[in-house]
Write a protein that holds these residues in place. Sequence first.
Motif, PDB file in Angstrom:
ATOM      1  N   GLY A  19     -64.929 103.170  -4.381  1.00 46.41           N
ATOM      2  CA  GLY A  19     -64.568 102.261  -5.456  1.00 46.41           C
ATOM      3  C   GLY A  19     -63.425 102.745  -6.326  1.00 46.41           C
ATOM      4  O   GLY A  19     -63.035 102.055  -7.275  1.00 46.41           O
ATOM      5  N   ARG A  20     -62.867 103.917  -6.019  1.00 43.11           N
ATOM      6  CA  ARG A  20     -61.759 104.466  -6.800  1.00 43.11           C
ATOM      7  C   ARG A  20     -60.672 104.996  -5.856  1.00 43.11           C
ATOM      8  O   ARG A  20     -60.374 106.195  -5.843  1.00 43.11           O
ATOM      9  N   TYR A 203     -54.544  97.951 -14.229  1.00 37.64           N
ATOM     10  CA  TYR A 203     -55.013  98.684 -13.054  1.00 37.64           C
ATOM     11  C   TYR A 203     -55.295  97.736 -11.895  1.00 37.64           C
ATOM     12  O   TYR A 203     -55.951  96.704 -12.066  1.00 37.64           O
ATOM     13  N   VAL A 204     -54.776  98.095 -10.724  1.00 31.96           N
ATOM     14  CA  VAL A 204     -55.136  97.405  -9.491  1.00 31.96           C
ATOM     15  C   VAL A 204     -55.445  98.456  -8.430  1.00 31.96           C
ATOM     16  O   VAL A 204     -54.887  99.559  -8.450  1.00 31.96           O
ATOM     17  N   GLU A 205     -56.354  98.116  -7.535  1.00 34.51           N
ATOM     18  CA  GLU A 205     -56.643  99.010  -6.423  1.00 34.51           C
ATOM     19  C   GLU A 205     -56.992  98.186  -5.185  1.00 34.51           C
ATOM     20  O   GLU A 205     -57.564  97.108  -5.296  1.00 34.51           O
ATOM     21  N   PRO A 206     -56.535  98.699  -4.021  1.00 36.13           N
ATOM     22  CA  PRO A 206     -55.669  99.862  -3.846  1.00 36.13           C
ATOM     23  C   PRO A 206     -54.229  99.510  -4.211  1.00 36.13           C
ATOM     24  O   PRO A 206     -53.937  98.372  -4.574  1.00 36.13           O
ATOM     25  N   TYR A 207     -53.330 100.513  -4.110  1.00 33.84           N
ATOM     26  CA  TYR A 207     -51.918 100.212  -4.294  1.00 33.84           C
ATOM     27  C   TYR A 207     -51.487  99.190  -3.233  1.00 33.84           C
ATOM     28  O   TYR A 207     -51.859  99.291  -2.067  1.00 33.84           O
ATOM     29  N   THR A 208     -50.689  98.226  -3.630  1.00 37.88           N
ATOM     30  CA  THR A 208     -50.234  97.193  -2.707  1.00 37.88           C
ATOM     31  C   THR A 208     -48.714  97.173  -2.670  1.00 37.88           C
ATOM     32  O   THR A 208     -48.032  97.716  -3.538  1.00 37.88           O
ATOM     33  N   ALA A 209     -48.200  96.482  -1.654  1.00 37.17           N
ATOM     34  CA  ALA A 209     -46.748  96.408  -1.469  1.00 37.17           C
ATOM     35  C   ALA A 209     -46.072  95.650  -2.598  1.00 37.17           C
ATOM     36  O   ALA A 209     -44.863  95.780  -2.808  1.00 37.17           O
ATOM     37  N   GLU A 210     -46.844  94.851  -3.354  1.00 35.91           N
ATOM     38  CA  GLU A 210     -46.244  94.044  -4.425  1.00 35.91           C
ATOM     39  C   GLU A 210     -46.026  94.850  -5.706  1.00 35.91           C
ATOM     40  O   GLU A 210     -45.341  94.385  -6.619  1.00 35.91           O
ATOM     41  N   THR A 245     -53.673 112.710  -8.709  1.00 37.66           N
ATOM     42  CA  THR A 245     -53.685 111.333  -8.231  1.00 37.66           C
ATOM     43  C   THR A 245     -54.932 110.563  -8.653  1.00 37.66           C
ATOM     44  O   THR A 245     -55.036 109.365  -8.362  1.00 37.66           O
ATOM     45  N   PHE A 246     -55.883 111.215  -9.337  1.00 39.14           N
ATOM     46  CA  PHE A 246     -57.118 110.528  -9.713  1.00 39.14           C
ATOM     47  C   PHE A 246     -56.820 109.449 -10.756  1.00 39.14           C
ATOM     48  O   PHE A 246     -56.115 109.697 -11.739  1.00 39.14           O
ATOM     49  N   ARG A 247     -57.393 108.262 -10.547  1.00 35.92           N
ATOM     50  CA  ARG A 247     -57.061 107.101 -11.383  1.00 35.92           C
ATOM     51  C   ARG A 247     -58.292 106.612 -12.140  1.00 35.92           C
ATOM     52  O   ARG A 247     -59.249 106.135 -11.548  1.00 35.92           O
ATOM     53  N   GLY A 248     -58.250 106.720 -13.452  1.00 35.04           N
ATOM     54  CA  GLY A 248     -59.257 106.084 -14.275  1.00 35.04           C
ATOM     55  C   GLY A 248     -58.876 104.645 -14.544  1.00 35.04           C
ATOM     56  O   GLY A 248     -57.698 104.276 -14.481  1.00 35.04           O
ATOM     57  N   ARG A 249     -59.875 103.820 -14.871  1.00 41.79           N
ATOM     58  CA  ARG A 249     -59.598 102.412 -15.173  1.00 41.79           C
ATOM     59  C   ARG A 249     -60.722 101.880 -16.035  1.00 41.79           C
ATOM     60  O   ARG A 249     -61.889 101.978 -15.695  1.00 41.79           O
ATOM     61  N   ASP A 250     -60.345 101.335 -17.185  1.00 39.87           N
ATOM     62  CA  ASP A 250     -61.343 100.904 -18.161  1.00 39.87           C
ATOM     63  C   ASP A 250     -60.835  99.707 -18.962  1.00 39.87           C
ATOM     64  O   ASP A 250     -59.624  99.499 -19.077  1.00 39.87           O
ATOM     65  N   PRO A 251     -61.767  98.939 -19.550  1.00 42.40           N
ATOM     66  CA  PRO A 251     -61.361  97.808 -20.390  1.00 42.40           C
ATOM     67  C   PRO A 251     -60.466  98.253 -21.542  1.00 42.40           C
ATOM     68  O   PRO A 251     -60.639  99.340 -22.095  1.00 42.40           O
ATOM     69  N   GLU A 252     -59.517  97.412 -21.914  1.00 44.27           N
ATOM     70  CA  GLU A 252     -58.516  97.812 -22.898  1.00 44.27           C
ATOM     71  C   GLU A 252     -59.072  97.958 -24.312  1.00 44.27           C
ATOM     72  O   GLU A 252     -58.430  98.553 -25.171  1.00 44.27           O
TER      73      GLU A 252
END
Length: 269
Positions: A19-20, A203-210, A245-252
Amino acid sequence: MIVVPGGEFVMGAHGGEPGRPEGPPREVRVERDFALGKYEITNAEFGAFVAATGYEVEKGCRGKFDGEWQNHPEPHWADLMLGQGHQPDHPVACVSWLDARAYVDWLAEMSGQPYRLPTEAEWEYAARAGAVGSFTWGEDPEAACAYANVYDASADPVHDFGWQAAECDDGYPTLAPVGRFRPNAFGLYDVAGNVWEWVEDCYVEPYTAELPTDGSALEVPPGQCERRGVRGGGWITRPDRQRLTFRGRDPEDIHYTFFGLRVARSLPD
């Protein structure tokens, strides 16, 4: 502020926690030089903003209190209620992404300079500073205590978060004053540990071409992004999550006892 020269790097890594995802890896060229705070923003600096503007940070902060994880209604950036005194040279914590944006917007208006939050790509590029391994200090996660205030032998008996502590002692069970550990190759302090640092991106996951590959942010207006990026680990963070490279992601709008910020500034062409 430290001037970080633009350049190319591989952002992200294969794998990550369930999930990360931290990838897939992608080539990014940070097109422009930019400036980044040598240190994380301190209580003294954030306090100057509050005093000048009357800005009110909502009370309440998520953390471990009385032996359990909870959203406690009383902690505040000026009193984290962690058994550690409020020090002017500690990094400010218990600030949301919205609070961080309010701070950099004020700083830009007051100074007439284009201060802002760093983009996620800028953050990883600057934190890496040319390093090719997983950590600022090389491949050995137990070397962390020379470079970062992490969850270690001094923090484990005090906080007992239930995950593996680093097998070293950085001397600080909770927050440390900024700049007490070794800097990375760009001269930036505490890019790992002490407090997690909000970045501008949605935050978006995974990284995409866009996604942008020029170092810019995935910009989404406040109130329209489910989760914001946060980077760098904190004083509660176990060694494996201190990876570059670890990515956290949380509500603003969320407040944690281990979330803070570092500022960036755009430079003239």
